[in-house]
Design an enzyme around this catalytic site. Sequence first.
Site, PDB file in Angstrom:
ATOM      1  CB  VAL A 235      15.674  51.315  63.526  1.00  0.00           C
ATOM      2  CG1 VAL A 235      15.248  50.141  62.780  1.00  0.00           C
ATOM      3  CG2 VAL A 235      15.979  51.481  64.759  1.00  0.00           C
ATOM      4  CG  ASP A 236      18.011  46.964  61.226  1.00  0.00           C
ATOM      5  OD1 ASP A 236      17.244  47.198  61.904  1.00  0.00           O
ATOM      6  OD2 ASP A 236      17.597  46.378  60.134  1.00  0.00           O
ATOM      7  CE  LYS A 384      13.611  46.817  62.100  1.00  0.00           C
ATOM      8  NZ  LYS A 384      14.528  46.874  60.746  1.00  0.00           N
TER       9      LYS A 384
END
Length: 528
Positions: A235-236, A384
């Site tokens: 996801v990052d 996050k």
Amino acid sequence: MSNSQLENQRTPAIVILDFGSQYSELIARRIREIEVYSLVLSYDTPADDLRKLAPKGILLSGGPGSVYEQGAPLSDPEIWNLNIPVLGICYGMQVMVHQLGGSVTPAMGKAEYGKAPLVVDNPTTLLTNVESGSTMWMSHGDSVRNLPLGFIRLAHTSNTAEAAIALHNSHFYGVQFHPEVVHSTHGMVMLRNFVHTICSCQPDWTTKTFINEAITKVRNQVGTKKVLLALSGGVDSSTLAFLLQKAIGNQLTCMFIDQGFMRKGEPEFLMEFFDKKFKINVQYINARKRFVSKLEGVIDPEEKRKIIGTEFIRVFEEESIRLGPFDYLAQGTLYPDVIESSGTNIDPKTGERIAVKIKSHHNVGGLPKDLQFKLVEPLRRLFKDEVRKVGRSLGLPEEIVQRHPFPGPGLAIRILGEVTDEKLNCLRDADLIVREEITRAGLYHDIWQAFAVLLPVRSVGVMGDKRTYAWPIVIRCVSSEDGMTADWSRLPSSLLETMSNRIVNEVDGVNRVVLDITSKPPGTIEWE
Ligand code: XMP
């Protein structure tokens, strides 16, 4: 608004001084949840730095110390003259009391751990709309004995006389409980009172403002230069790719190195999604053979990791020269990486720590320190959960946004012992079945990680009339908040039965399925 104004405007509205609490990050996240930008700084941040930073409020975190002990962490006493509202939480309240002339002593048989009903004596300011009798989470062995001059009590519990206190004229507040944890039913009401009302912070930390600011910042930083990003599909890096595509379009090149250790269908999905559908320039590097041949005969897990890391750097260097030159390297560094990085120097304009550290994250193999790139790290202010919101808002599919954590060396560390193509194929098939069935049962989002592990031993089985001698697959499913601790998931037996049947029937080379019922600690989540 001019660009330079934009650059400088995002100073933190709330600063959290961290006295070593396990909850300091959580406090920052809670405040950001109510759309106010907050940062965590060290407890001994000089008052002069705070004056320059000019936050609208300061929060003192909890901590494991006792204020009356020698060498206990205390804040710069000048913070009490800054004319900024302060809220002390647990140990932070004790620091406040101690430094302003009151006294703190051991709780003497009245230590309080766990839930306690709060009796509100003064339902104004900090405790407006906090119901008397609501539960607050306590965790303290010391108590306030005497309040400093001018302070009044706002609330008590059966064991703690001074559970919430205030010096209204100075806007100093203290609470013995932890409003930030979920067990404190009116904790968020209280934090809102402090942040929105007492400190007058505007709720302006939103996904949309973040994206706009980040785009402007990246454009200012990069100009017309070229940027390289190592895309992993997590996801990052995926969010970063979307953000940079929006900011600088075709000045961005993403490099996706396929080590051969991804899950079934993932490389194809990534290329289809980023390159074809969203027209993000992704260079696919097929390095499968290279990686697996380097692992021939390697059994030791640490050695495996090292080899994969070194090989990753090699491929990355070769390919960046071939595709380049590039001026900038984009990295998905997040705020927890920045908090954890060493050095307490802070930039008085932004409150960020100055020490720039190349993210030594095993996900990208740990890039070499001497690479001649300048860094672009637009996510370095985010937690996050904030990255997920940004990713979602930029159009990333839920499959990526909600993806379970997946280690950088991938399936290579989920095969114990030597990694071979045959074992990789086998594990890929078993892993897919575990994920498919967990999803079919509607449990994917309740579980932190669900995967299969292949053990390099063979045992006897029987299929049809034939005797088999094949590998076992371990099913590993855990629940967790952050991966630091975990518990094994109690899955319905019908689901386990389906997974077991399918794996043994559909995966060549496997004749047995076992379930890992170890928590962390003492186990780890991965097997390696
Ligand atoms: P353990 O096995 O130590 O794992 O309990 C804790 C969490 O970290 C993940 N993990 C990794 N994540 N690169 C990552 O990005 C890695 O090399 C790596 N190794 C372990 C693991 O999946 C779990 O979520």
